[in-house]
Design a protein around this motif. Sequence first.
Motif, PDB file in Angstrom:
ATOM      1  N   ALA A 178       1.750   9.151   5.931  1.00  0.00           N
ATOM      2  CA  ALA A 178       0.508   8.554   5.618  1.00  0.00           C
ATOM      3  C   ALA A 178      -0.449   9.872   5.482  1.00  0.00           C
ATOM      4  O   ALA A 178      -0.275  11.106   5.603  1.00  0.00           O
ATOM      5  N   CYS A 204      -1.255   7.341   0.490  1.00  0.00           N
ATOM      6  CA  CYS A 204      -2.834   7.524   0.154  1.00  0.00           C
ATOM      7  C   CYS A 204      -3.834   6.838   0.971  1.00  0.00           C
ATOM      8  O   CYS A 204      -4.859   6.435   0.831  1.00  0.00           O
ATOM      9  N   ILE A 205      -3.237   6.608   2.346  1.00  0.00           N
ATOM     10  CA  ILE A 205      -4.072   5.805   3.135  1.00  0.00           C
ATOM     11  C   ILE A 205      -4.432   6.437   4.557  1.00  0.00           C
ATOM     12  O   ILE A 205      -3.691   7.365   4.872  1.00  0.00           O
ATOM     13  N   ASP A 206      -5.504   6.013   5.119  1.00  0.00           N
ATOM     14  CA  ASP A 206      -5.824   6.514   6.393  1.00  0.00           C
ATOM     15  C   ASP A 206      -5.759   5.282   7.363  1.00  0.00           C
ATOM     16  O   ASP A 206      -6.201   4.223   7.311  1.00  0.00           O
ATOM     17  N   GLY A 247      -8.416  -3.541   3.071  1.00  0.00           N
ATOM     18  CA  GLY A 247      -7.546  -2.925   4.252  1.00  0.00           C
ATOM     19  C   GLY A 247      -6.929  -3.812   4.979  1.00  0.00           C
ATOM     20  O   GLY A 247      -7.214  -5.213   4.744  1.00  0.00           O
ATOM     21  N   ASP A 266      -7.985   2.288   5.765  1.00  0.00           N
ATOM     22  CA  ASP A 266      -7.124   1.380   5.138  1.00  0.00           C
ATOM     23  C   ASP A 266      -6.546   0.460   5.871  1.00  0.00           C
ATOM     24  O   ASP A 266      -5.978  -0.383   5.523  1.00  0.00           O
ATOM     25  N   LYS A 324       0.723  -1.107   0.242  1.00  0.00           N
ATOM     26  CA  LYS A 324      -0.202   0.003  -0.025  1.00  0.00           C
ATOM     27  C   LYS A 324       0.888   1.347  -0.120  1.00  0.00           C
ATOM     28  O   LYS A 324       1.836   1.121   0.725  1.00  0.00           O
TER      29      LYS A 324
END
Length: 216
Positions: A66, A44-46, A135, A106, A40
């Motif tokens: 992040a 682009c992730i939470d 996720g 994610d 990942k």
Amino acid sequence: MKSGRDTVWELAFNKQPLFEKLKFFLMQHSLKKMMAKSKKDLNCIDILDVGCGYHGNMLRALSKSARSVTGLDFNIDEELFSRDRINSIVGDAEKVLCNVPEQSFDVVYMLSVLEHVNDPVKLLKEVRRVLRPTGVFFVNSPSWFGKFILERVVLPYFDGSGSYKIQVDTHKRYFSNSSLWQVLIDSGFVSSEVKIAKANFFCSVSACITKRNDAA
């Protein structure tokens, strides 16, 4: 260039016990390995950290790359609230995670938390609910060998203040590979999603779960 706030945090981190620093670096190493395997893009992730701790050490480290990081714990340093890309949820995870909208994150990780909760299956069901399809969930908890090390090594030789004894005395369970697998399955995760291994010199059991794309 480092900000003044980063310098203050580093000074506070440097004052923490050696064992606490070692635990942080081991956990950080495990998370980096997990993220590398998941392929990942951190930008682009939470991310949600369940049981982030007052200082939010891992949140601070991950917030540099992040898209957003959210910490959940009983008590969190208010200074974290003012930082870009860091969000906080204050409260008992077993009571407040149910208020988080589904499929919000994610990546969710839970480091040395599951051994403290009253109902692991109920909490893990909520983790699965807030996790987006594809996720990744990473969970780490002490093994029975870890219990031995905590009680025979850490408490006698590294716990001058007695703070670790307070934590250890709130442990409600320890895990083997099979018992952690079982609570994850009972929580709704599917066997093919779950990868389990010993970690931290066999003192912990870790699981990395990728939620299937067709999962509700």
